[in-house]
Scaffold this motif. Structure first.
Motif, mmCIF file in Angstrom:
data_model
loop_
_atom_site.group_PDB
_atom_site.id
_atom_site.type_symbol
_atom_site.label_atom_id
_atom_site.label_comp_id
_atom_site.label_asym_id
_atom_site.label_seq_id
_atom_site.Cartn_x
_atom_site.Cartn_y
_atom_site.Cartn_z
ATOM 1 N N ASP A 176 21.924 -11.641 19.201
ATOM 2 C CA ASP A 176 22.205 -12.973 18.213
ATOM 3 C C ASP A 176 21.759 -14.243 18.955
ATOM 4 O OD1 ASP A 176 22.511 -11.636 15.953
ATOM 5 O OD2 ASP A 176 24.651 -11.512 16.255
ATOM 6 N N GLU A 177 22.294 -14.323 20.190
ATOM 7 C CA GLU A 177 22.101 -15.441 21.265
ATOM 8 C C GLU A 177 20.670 -15.713 21.283
ATOM 9 O OE1 GLU A 177 24.690 -15.588 24.374
ATOM 10 O OE2 GLU A 177 26.513 -15.344 23.259
ATOM 11 N N ARG A 178 19.854 -14.440 21.767
ATOM 12 C CA ARG A 178 18.603 -14.456 22.101
ATOM 13 C C ARG A 178 17.925 -14.927 21.121
ATOM 14 N NH1 ARG A 178 14.806 -9.796 24.130
ATOM 15 N NH2 ARG A 178 12.997 -10.561 23.550
ATOM 16 N N LEU A 179 17.958 -14.654 19.695
ATOM 17 C CA LEU A 179 17.384 -15.212 18.487
ATOM 18 C C LEU A 179 17.519 -16.358 18.227
ATOM 19 C CD1 LEU A 179 18.057 -11.932 16.400
ATOM 20 C CD2 LEU A 179 15.742 -12.537 16.943
ATOM 21 N N ALA A 180 18.746 -16.937 18.424
ATOM 22 C CA ALA A 180 19.149 -18.229 18.333
ATOM 23 C C ALA A 180 18.120 -19.107 19.173
ATOM 24 C CB ALA A 180 20.313 -18.684 18.441
ATOM 25 N N PHE A 181 18.212 -18.863 20.333
ATOM 26 C CA PHE A 181 17.364 -19.370 21.535
ATOM 27 C C PHE A 181 15.789 -19.354 21.261
ATOM 28 C CE2 PHE A 181 15.101 -19.748 25.535
ATOM 29 C CZ PHE A 181 15.623 -20.402 26.288
ATOM 30 N N ALA A 182 15.368 -18.042 20.491
ATOM 31 C CA ALA A 182 13.980 -18.156 20.287
ATOM 32 C C ALA A 182 13.567 -18.971 19.202
ATOM 33 C CB ALA A 182 13.582 -16.876 20.142
ATOM 34 N N LEU A 183 14.501 -18.817 18.289
ATOM 35 C CA LEU A 183 14.003 -19.698 16.893
ATOM 36 C C LEU A 183 14.156 -21.133 17.013
ATOM 37 C CD1 LEU A 183 15.953 -17.266 14.337
ATOM 38 C CD2 LEU A 183 13.439 -17.522 14.326
ATOM 39 N N ARG A 228 26.069 -20.525 18.821
ATOM 40 C CA ARG A 228 25.252 -19.506 19.488
ATOM 41 C C ARG A 228 23.977 -20.161 20.191
ATOM 42 N NH1 ARG A 228 23.915 -15.275 14.375
ATOM 43 N NH2 ARG A 228 26.169 -14.549 14.416
ATOM 44 N N LEU A 229 23.664 -21.081 19.878
ATOM 45 C CA LEU A 229 22.591 -21.682 20.581
ATOM 46 C C LEU A 229 23.181 -22.327 22.022
ATOM 47 C CD1 LEU A 229 19.673 -22.544 20.700
ATOM 48 C CD2 LEU A 229 20.107 -24.567 19.359
ATOM 49 N N ALA A 230 24.333 -22.937 21.543
ATOM 50 C CA ALA A 230 24.799 -23.520 23.202
ATOM 51 C C ALA A 230 25.244 -22.404 24.427
ATOM 52 C CB ALA A 230 26.252 -24.394 22.662
ATOM 53 N N LYS A 231 25.911 -21.126 23.500
ATOM 54 C CA LYS A 231 26.101 -20.051 24.522
ATOM 55 C C LYS A 231 24.677 -19.427 25.072
ATOM 56 C CE LYS A 231 30.121 -18.080 22.418
ATOM 57 N NZ LYS A 231 30.588 -16.937 21.848
ATOM 58 N N ALA A 232 23.714 -19.540 24.245
ATOM 59 C CA ALA A 232 22.359 -18.832 24.568
ATOM 60 C C ALA A 232 21.815 -19.858 25.615
ATOM 61 C CB ALA A 232 21.620 -18.813 23.520
#
Lengths: 396, 210
Positions: free
Chosen positions: B146-153, B178-182
């Motif tokens: 989920d974090e990876r997807l947030a980062f990528a999107l 999620r994005l902040a964590k990523a």
């Protein structure tokens, strides 16, 4: 440092990944594999079929009584009012639904004319005088349906299909979605059986009625190029070039299209066919023919989804083949103006900015437009894949 | 009046044309040309979503197919046909997530097996860019899906926050968390790579051309 530098890193990754576009061959193979999966027949186990059949019998038994009562009246409703056999129905801007008491339906498109000529216990006859009608005919009602369009007749049992009749061009198109029909006509040598899913286009060489022939001559635009000698020739080539193009034989497809009269073909083809013809010409390396087909598509079907793609392709042709960046910028600008939510918006913006960049190398006067587009891009996609290019354009 | 087109070849496979509303209606009616039209209209965009989330991955074509098969099966769940594009993006995101989770499970199960390297596709870019890409996605591979997807999107595909959150079917606040964590997780790992550190800290940029 953190978020901003990560955005720049993401932008750089995106720029690199933009090159991960599958080759044309791979894209075609992927599409074909998908369609094979979609059209694969569903195999059900015998137990499933038996349970389904039993459930159907129960449902039908429960529904039997009301259905019997409904069948006692014969008639149809046009829109919200009772229909009248023999009356000419003409639509303007809105479609008109016709519902028949046996359950059959007809949807008459805008700017079309239709008459229910006969609606008896064993026979129903509909005349399409002009335009487009989609039909869903109920099976097993004991009534033989026929749709007449000019010199043609489509004889129906139970099925879903549409008929398009253009009297000026003496062109009839039947699109069969479900079931089967038989098409007859004074223009056809033999009756033609169709089984879904299929499409049939039929043309007559000459107009069957003098009045319609005169009207056809009057509607031909003065600047239009003459039609090729035989529309029949065009119709046959229309099918052949398309099949060749779909088989990836673009050179041959284009040769067939040209042999039959390219412009005439462009004047009778549908929007989807014109897009295919433009693609075939583009992939065969004939930029002029591609531009001609796509240009005619834009002129004849300006509000169709295919027209949007045509505009984008015209931009690509101008950019890649002609190195005419000014024309390319015009096409991409038009695409973006007409399709703000289009599937190719990102690519159109990228191409537009690249065209602006090339123009600014040779024409210092074009910088203002480049700056405007770069600002507009950054306002919409501040972290988009072309943000770097937009910023470079602004710094020039 | 003379003979019209009447050869056996004049019956051809049905094709579809119409806007997204018409396309959705046609898909629900199983119009024979609608699936092809859906593919032609959206395959490029879906491919983009998949490749941005997974990187140069050899499994991307299979996931593209999977996305469209899911879409056809679920087409009745689409409430607003004008949202067909974003709806497909959501399916693509969830298909990619399922793939990432599958790989994570496989990795866990094969902890005692020989190391398996996920096959990638070669991009027409300079070698150092290719290596940098591999390092970026190697870092992303260490992150929860989920974090990876947030980062990528958000950071690679460049989707606006609201759109990215919608495509993951989460609230804006959840997406931001999620994005902040990523981001924090990515920075912590990326600092160990000289190439990524040079990009992030020293402003070094890549030249794409091979």
């Amino acid at each position: 440092m953190g978020t901003e530098s990560l955005k720049q890193l993401g932008g750089a990754v995106n720029d690199a990944m933009a090159r991960a576009v599958p080759s044309e061959e791979a894209a075609r193979a992927g599409r074909a594999a998908f369609l094979r999966q979609v059209h694969r027949p569903v195999r059900r186990s015998p137990a499933f079929v038996l349970v389904g059949a039993a459930a159907t019998v129960v449902v039908l038994a429960l529904a039997w009584m009301p259905l019997r009562r409904a069948r006692t009246t014969v008639g149809f409703v046009a829109g919200e009012v009772p229909g009248e056999v023999g009356a000419l129905l003409e639509t303007q801007a809105r479609p008109l639904p016709l519902r028949f008491d046996e359950g059959s339906r007809i949807e008459l498109d805008p700017r079309s004319q239709l008459r229910v000529a006969e609606f008896g216990k064993t026979k129903a006859r509909v005349q399409l005088h002009r335009g487009h009608a989609a039909l869903a005919i109920q099976k097993g009602k004991g009534r033989a349906w026929a749709v007449e369009a000019g010199p043609f007749a489509v004889n129906v049992t139970g099925t879903r299909f549409s008929v398009d009749w253009q009297p000026e061009q003496q062109r009839m198109e039947v699109v069969l979605v479900e079931g089967s029909v038989t098409v007859t006509g004074t223009c056809l040598k033999d009756a033609r059986k169709m089984v879904a899913p299929q499409r049939l286009v039929a043309l007559c060489d000459e107009a069957p009625v003098a009045f319609e022939a005169a009207k056809a001559a009057a509607t031909r635009t003065p600047e239009s190029e003459p039609m090729p000698a035989s529309p029949k020739r065009v119709a046959m080539a229309n099918n052949l070039w398309w099949q060749l193009a779909k088989a990836g034989r673009y050179q041959e497809a284009l040769a067939h299209a040209k042999a039959a009269g390219f412009v005439g073909l462009c004047r009778t083809a549908s929007a989807a066919e014109l897009l295919d013809l433009g693609d075939a010409a583009r992939l065969a390396g004939d930029v002029t023919a591609a531009e001609q087909a796509l240009g005619i598509l834009n002129k004849r079907f300006p509000h169709s989804p295919q027209s949007a793609l045509a505009t984008f392709h015209l931009g690509r042709l101008a950019f890649d083949q002609n190195q005419n960046y000014e024309a390319a910028a015009l096409h991409f600008t038009r695409y973006l103006a007409d399709n703000p939510q289009g599937a190719l918006v990102g690519d159109a913006w990228g191409r537009l900015l690249q065209a602006r960049q090339r123009m600014s190398l040779t024409d210092s006067g074009s910088q203002a437009a480049a700056h405007d587009d770069a600002r507009a891009y950054l306002a919409r996609f501040p972290n988009g894949p072309y943000a770097g290019l937009a910023r470079r354009l602004l710094s020039q | 009046m003379s003979l019209a087109r009447n050869t056996p070849n004049n019956v051809e496979p049905l094709r579809f044309s119409g806007d997204d509303h018409a396309l959705v209606a046609a898909l629900r009616l199983r119009h024979p040309g609608a699936a092809a039209a859906l593919w032609d209209r959206y395959a490029q965009g879906v491919h983009r979503t998949i490749t941005r989330t997974l990187g140069p991955d050899a499994e991307a074509p299979d996931l593209l197919q999977e996305t469209f098969i899911h879409a056809l099966a679920d087409i009745r769940s689409l409430d607003d046909p004008s949202r067909l594009g974003p709806w497909l993006t959501t399916i693509a995101v969830f298909t990619a997530r399922a793939c990432l989770r599958r790989r994570a499970r496989r990795k866990w199960l094969s902890v005692f097996s020989p190391v398996q390297v996920q096959p990638t596709v070669a991009l027409p870019v300079a070698d150092d860019v290719r290596q940098a890409l591999q390092e970026v996605y190697a870092v992303l591979n260490t992150m929860p899906a989920d974090e990876r997807l947030a980062f990528a999107l958000r950071l690679i595909d460049g989707l606006p926050l609201a759109e990215a959150a919608a495509s993951m079917k989460v609230s804006l606040a959840t997406f931001k968390r999620r994005l902040a964590k990523a981001e924090a997780r990515f920075l912590a790992v990326a600092h160990k790579s000289p190439r990524l550190r040079a990009f992030i800290e020293e402003g070094e940029r890549w030249e794409l051309k091979a």
